[in-house]
Design a protein around this motif. Structure first.
Motif, PDB file in Angstrom:
ATOM      1  N   TYR A 116      -1.741  10.233  -5.459  1.00 17.26           N
ATOM      2  CA  TYR A 116      -0.342   9.871  -4.886  1.00 17.26           C
ATOM      3  C   TYR A 116       0.352   9.460  -6.621  1.00 17.26           C
ATOM      4  CZ  TYR A 116       2.062   7.482  -1.847  1.00 17.26           C
ATOM      5  OH  TYR A 116       2.891   6.878  -1.110  1.00 17.26           O
ATOM      6  N   GLY A 149      -2.854   6.898 -11.616  1.00 15.79           N
ATOM      7  CA  GLY A 149      -3.722   7.085 -12.965  1.00 15.79           C
ATOM      8  C   GLY A 149      -4.344   8.980 -13.236  1.00 15.79           C
ATOM      9  N   LYS A 150      -3.786   9.152 -12.733  1.00 15.26           N
ATOM     10  CA  LYS A 150      -4.652  10.550 -12.892  1.00 15.26           C
ATOM     11  C   LYS A 150      -4.626  11.286 -14.555  1.00 15.26           C
ATOM     12  CE  LYS A 150      -1.545  12.481  -9.657  1.00 15.26           C
ATOM     13  NZ  LYS A 150      -0.809  11.406  -9.990  1.00 15.26           N
ATOM     14  N   SER A 151      -3.684  11.086 -15.021  1.00 13.61           N
ATOM     15  CA  SER A 151      -3.316  11.780 -16.091  1.00 13.61           C
ATOM     16  C   SER A 151      -4.009  10.485 -17.065  1.00 13.61           C
ATOM     17  CB  SER A 151      -2.231  11.625 -17.112  1.00 13.61           C
ATOM     18  OG  SER A 151      -0.895  12.429 -16.089  1.00 13.61           O
ATOM     19  N   VAL A 170       1.455   9.898 -20.237  1.00 16.74           N
ATOM     20  CA  VAL A 170       1.031   8.946 -18.819  1.00 16.74           C
ATOM     21  C   VAL A 170       1.861   7.669 -19.021  1.00 16.74           C
ATOM     22  CG1 VAL A 170      -0.776   6.693 -18.450  1.00 16.74           C
ATOM     23  CG2 VAL A 170      -1.380   8.859 -19.136  1.00 16.74           C
ATOM     24  N   GLU A 171       2.142   7.311 -18.184  1.00 10.63           N
ATOM     25  CA  GLU A 171       3.456   6.162 -18.282  1.00 10.63           C
ATOM     26  C   GLU A 171       3.804   5.594 -16.508  1.00 10.63           C
ATOM     27  OE1 GLU A 171       6.293   4.127 -19.629  1.00 10.63           O
ATOM     28  OE2 GLU A 171       6.748   5.969 -20.739  1.00 10.63           O
ATOM     29  N   ASP A 172       4.212   4.357 -16.537  1.00  9.03           N
ATOM     30  CA  ASP A 172       3.942   3.640 -15.776  1.00  9.03           C
ATOM     31  C   ASP A 172       5.220   3.240 -14.938  1.00  9.03           C
ATOM     32  OD1 ASP A 172       3.205   1.605 -13.050  1.00  9.03           O
ATOM     33  OD2 ASP A 172       4.194   0.119 -14.635  1.00  9.03           O
ATOM     34  N   MET A 173       5.328   4.614 -14.168  1.00 12.64           N
ATOM     35  CA  MET A 173       6.051   5.265 -13.612  1.00 12.64           C
ATOM     36  C   MET A 173       5.767   6.245 -12.539  1.00 12.64           C
ATOM     37  SD  MET A 173       8.627   7.367 -15.741  1.00 12.64           S
ATOM     38  CE  MET A 173       8.349   9.243 -17.054  1.00 12.64           C
ATOM     39  N   LEU A 174       6.755   6.854 -11.351  1.00 17.31           N
ATOM     40  CA  LEU A 174       6.541   7.379 -10.401  1.00 17.31           C
ATOM     41  C   LEU A 174       6.604   8.832 -11.128  1.00 17.31           C
ATOM     42  CD1 LEU A 174       8.080   5.251  -7.028  1.00 17.31           C
ATOM     43  CD2 LEU A 174       6.272   5.649  -8.181  1.00 17.31           C
ATOM     44  N   PHE A 175       6.590  10.102 -10.547  1.00 21.14           N
ATOM     45  CA  PHE A 175       6.241  11.603 -11.139  1.00 21.14           C
ATOM     46  C   PHE A 175       6.640  11.577 -12.376  1.00 21.14           C
ATOM     47  CE2 PHE A 175       8.701  11.326  -6.714  1.00 21.14           C
ATOM     48  CZ  PHE A 175       7.315  11.609  -6.067  1.00 21.14           C
ATOM     49  N   SER A 216       4.012  13.125 -14.400  1.00 21.23           N
ATOM     50  CA  SER A 216       3.192  14.637 -14.533  1.00 21.23           C
ATOM     51  C   SER A 216       4.123  15.267 -13.397  1.00 21.23           C
ATOM     52  CB  SER A 216       2.742  14.549 -14.426  1.00 21.23           C
ATOM     53  OG  SER A 216       1.664  13.164 -14.935  1.00 21.23           O
ATOM     54  N   GLY A 239       2.096  14.180  -9.107  1.00 20.04           N
ATOM     55  CA  GLY A 239       1.917  13.296  -7.768  1.00 20.04           C
ATOM     56  C   GLY A 239       2.399  13.274  -6.785  1.00 20.04           C
ATOM     57  N   ASN A 255      -9.023   3.954  -8.606  1.00 21.35           N
ATOM     58  CA  ASN A 255      -9.478   4.091  -9.967  1.00 21.35           C
ATOM     59  C   ASN A 255      -8.560   2.575 -10.083  1.00 21.35           C
ATOM     60  OD1 ASN A 255      -8.779   3.664 -12.826  1.00 21.35           O
ATOM     61  ND2 ASN A 255      -6.389   5.106 -12.149  1.00 21.35           N
ATOM     62  N   ASP A 307     -10.303  -2.561 -12.806  1.00 17.99           N
ATOM     63  CA  ASP A 307      -9.862  -3.804 -13.646  1.00 17.99           C
ATOM     64  C   ASP A 307      -8.712  -4.144 -12.846  1.00 17.99           C
ATOM     65  OD1 ASP A 307      -7.481  -2.738 -15.010  1.00 17.99           O
ATOM     66  OD2 ASP A 307      -8.274  -0.956 -14.469  1.00 17.99           O
ATOM     67  N   LYS A 308      -8.290  -4.209 -12.061  1.00 23.58           N
ATOM     68  CA  LYS A 308      -7.070  -4.989 -11.227  1.00 23.58           C
ATOM     69  C   LYS A 308      -6.540  -5.125  -9.653  1.00 23.58           C
ATOM     70  CE  LYS A 308      -2.690  -3.021 -12.286  1.00 23.58           C
ATOM     71  NZ  LYS A 308      -1.341  -2.487 -11.747  1.00 23.58           N
ATOM     72  N   LYS A 322      -8.347   2.518 -17.205  1.00 22.24           N
ATOM     73  CA  LYS A 322      -8.111   2.455 -18.740  1.00 22.24           C
ATOM     74  C   LYS A 322      -9.407   2.278 -19.537  1.00 22.24           C
ATOM     75  CE  LYS A 322      -3.088  -0.315 -19.518  1.00 22.24           C
ATOM     76  NZ  LYS A 322      -2.288  -0.847 -18.620  1.00 22.24           N
TER      77      LYS A 322
HETATM   78  N1  GTP Z   1      -4.834  -1.935 -15.158  1.00 19.31           N
HETATM   79  C1  GTP Z   1      -5.010  -0.219 -14.696  1.00 19.31           C
HETATM   80  N2  GTP Z   1      -4.133   0.195 -14.918  1.00 19.31           N
HETATM   81  C2  GTP Z   1      -4.395   2.149 -14.968  1.00 19.31           C
HETATM   82  C3  GTP Z   1      -5.522   2.641 -15.417  1.00 19.31           C
HETATM   83  N3  GTP Z   1      -5.523   3.823 -15.281  1.00 19.31           N
HETATM   84  C4  GTP Z   1      -4.457   3.709 -15.416  1.00 19.31           C
HETATM   85  N4  GTP Z   1      -3.413   3.384 -14.511  1.00 19.31           N
HETATM   86  C5  GTP Z   1      -2.032   2.853 -16.078  1.00 19.31           C
HETATM   87  O1  GTP Z   1      -1.197   3.277 -14.516  1.00 19.31           O
HETATM   88  C6  GTP Z   1       0.365   3.885 -14.418  1.00 19.31           C
HETATM   89  C7  GTP Z   1       0.183   5.712 -14.160  1.00 19.31           C
HETATM   90  O2  GTP Z   1      -0.725   6.392 -14.815  1.00 19.31           O
HETATM   91  P1  GTP Z   1      -0.543   7.898 -14.976  1.00 19.31           P
HETATM   92  O3  GTP Z   1      -2.213   8.136 -15.563  1.00 19.31           O
HETATM   93  O4  GTP Z   1       0.420   7.761 -15.967  1.00 19.31           O
HETATM   94  O5  GTP Z   1      -0.738   8.303 -13.447  1.00 19.31           O
HETATM   95  P2  GTP Z   1      -0.148   9.795 -12.393  1.00 19.31           P
HETATM   96  O6  GTP Z   1      -0.781   9.429 -11.755  1.00 19.31           O
HETATM   97  O7  GTP Z   1      -0.987  10.442 -13.743  1.00 19.31           O
HETATM   98  O8  GTP Z   1       0.971   9.418 -12.388  1.00 19.31           O
HETATM   99  P3  GTP Z   1       2.406  10.381 -11.810  1.00 19.31           P
HETATM  100  O9  GTP Z   1       1.993  11.720 -12.963  1.00 19.31           O
HETATM  101  O10 GTP Z   1       3.552   9.765 -12.142  1.00 19.31           O
HETATM  102  O11 GTP Z   1       2.150  10.952 -10.924  1.00 19.31           O
HETATM  103  C8  GTP Z   1      -0.133   3.994 -16.391  1.00 19.31           C
HETATM  104  O12 GTP Z   1       1.456   3.055 -16.248  1.00 19.31           O
HETATM  105  C9  GTP Z   1      -1.511   3.848 -16.179  1.00 19.31           C
HETATM  106  O13 GTP Z   1      -1.555   2.804 -17.797  1.00 19.31           O
HETATM  107  C10 GTP Z   1      -5.943   1.269 -14.794  1.00 19.31           C
HETATM  108  O14 GTP Z   1      -8.035   1.731 -14.647  1.00 19.31           O
HETATM  109  N5  GTP Z   1      -5.987   0.241 -15.074  1.00 19.31           N
END
Ligand code: GTP
Ligand code: MG
Length: 424
Positions: A204, A208-210, A231-236, A238, A261, A324, A327-328, A350
């Protein structure tokens, strides 16, 4: 900036047959609206046993929405489901606002995020194909610049609204994509001939894939910051597939691919358009399904991903389910024990918890067959000898007249690659 955000009202229908809770679904829609640059001011839910063919919701409901829009000074109304051209037009007549459906909203976000040439073309193609059967429902504002959510093409380009232009443009883009496909094919063949096993990160959006990709690439000796993926806290965050080479605990190199995603009700046209990019998933030897364990909708997210994976012909691939953001978890108060998933592992990309275990799990789950062989490496093929010494536990070495005689156990990839040296 804040005061310029489009004010949005979101609308969802709950049908008796729905499996997903409507509030959960609208929570996600709200996030999507925010990702597109809007602010949700209100939500309207209608429970119905069937949809109205002409206006999707009931006409009485539509009139109700019209008066909310007046009171709350709403700019745009976003529907949680895909609408037909006639429905768009009829709703706009009653509500007197810009009407957007979920598909168009997602396409709009993709248009904002697309970076590579191929990504932009794929999104634009999906947008035009979405528009074509809906031209009756589109008003003049859609061809104006700066009309906001639902009207933006990649790079803030204006999208065509004329049927003939759209058809020509579709044709044109499809040709360009074909050419790029050729380029991608060459790259893929190169990767395949590198004989490295390929692991793909799927899951999804925002799971946290990236982040995990960056974490898995941190090796003890030196790490190139420039190789970090976004890496960013937002939808899509990557939209383009990225590749990196990593090392397993046994020294084996492998290719890791980060992919776009998923989200529920992902428009099929978009999935089609991105099939090229998602090919990585089809060619992978192993999938790492990354799940945000702290998200309260994680069961929906897991199911959505699994459904999309089925569409991508991946049913027989081994999967590791990576829970993943552990920690939260405590803070979220969720109970994820007892969820039935393939090869579960619990980590935090993280802070790095569980990463070493994950590497071992990847190694153990990758379908590599090992064979015990004797190999005779001529003295002038020094590089092969040093590769074997680095990559494997060598059981025996003997120096003969013709070269070095190794006894060791190698994987099937190297078995093929170094076949000429193997003593049969
Ligand atoms: N607390 C916490 N935050 C995390 C962890 N892994 C990723 N994040 C946060 O989750 C958010 C999304 O992380 P990405 O790695 O960009 O997620 P993604 O799956 O690649 O998302 P898309 O590319 O949008 O599909 C970022 O703000 C990360 O810092 C983790 O293990 N713990
Ligand atoms: Mg990402």
């Amino acid at each position: 900036m804040e005061e310029n955000r489009e004010k949005v009202l979101i609308v969802g229908i709950e049908l008796d047959s729905d499996k997903i809770d409507i509030e959960d679904s609208l929570n996600e829609l709200e996030e999507l609206v925010e990702a597109a640059g809007g602010t949700v001011e209100a939500r309207v839910i209608q429970r119905k046993d069937r949809i109205n063919a002409a206006t999707f919701i009931g006409t009485g409901k539509a009139e109700e929405i019209h008066s909310y829009c007046e009171d709350l000074e709403i700019d745009t109304v976003v529907f949680n489901d895909e609408l037909s051209g006639a429905q768009l037009r009829n709703l706009e007549e009653i509500i007197n606002r810009k009407i957007i459906d979920r598909t168009n909203l997602i396409l709009d976000i993709f248009a904002l995020r697309a970076v590579s040439r191929e990504g932009k073309l794929q999104v634009k193609l999906a947008q035009l194909k979405y528009r074509l059967p809906r031209l009756v429902g589109f008003r003049d504002y859609l061809s104006r610049e700066g009309a906001g959510i639902g009207t933006r093409g990649p790079g803030e380009q204006k999208l065509e609204t004329d049927r003939r232009h759209i058809l020509r443009e579709i044709n044109n883009i499809e040709k360009q994509l074909k050419d790029l496909e050729g380029v991608r094919d060459v790259k893929r063949k190169k990767r395949l001939s590198s004989q490295m096993p390929m692991v793909a990160l799927v899951g999804y959006t925002n799971a946290g894939k990236s982040t995990l990709m960056n974490r898995l690439m941190v090796q003890k000796e030196g790490f190139d910051e420039n190789k970090q993926v976004y890496v960013e806290d937002m939808l899509f965050a990557s939209l383009d597939t990225a590749h990196r080479v990593g090392k397993l605990p046994n020294g084996q190199d492998y290719l890791l691919a980060d992919t776009v995603g998923f989200v529920s009700k992902l428009p099929t046209k978009l999935v089609e358009a991105f099939k090229g990019t998602l090919e990585e998933v089809e060619y992978a030897d192993l999938l790492l399904h990354v799940v945000d364990a702290s998200n309260e909708d994680l069961d929906i997210q897991i199911n959505t991903t699994m459904e999309l994976l089925k569409d991508l012909n991946t049913v027989d691939k081994p999967i590791v389910t990576v829970f993943n953001k552990m920690d939260k978890l405590e803070e979220s108060g969720l109970n994820i024990a007892g969820m039935e998933t393939e090869n579960p592992i619990y980590i935090s990309a993280k802070n790095g918890n569980g990463i070493e275990e994950l590497k071992h799990l990847i190694q153990d789950t990758l379908p590599l067959e090992y064979r015990r062989v004797k190999m005779l490496i001529p003295f002038d093929s020094q590089s092969v000898s040093s590769y074997l010494m680095n990559q494997y536990q060598v059981d025996d070495i003997e120096y003969t007249e013709e070269g070095t005689l190794f006894t060791l156990t190698i994987n099937h990839i190297d078995y093929e690659k170094f076949n000429e040296y193997i003593l049969k």
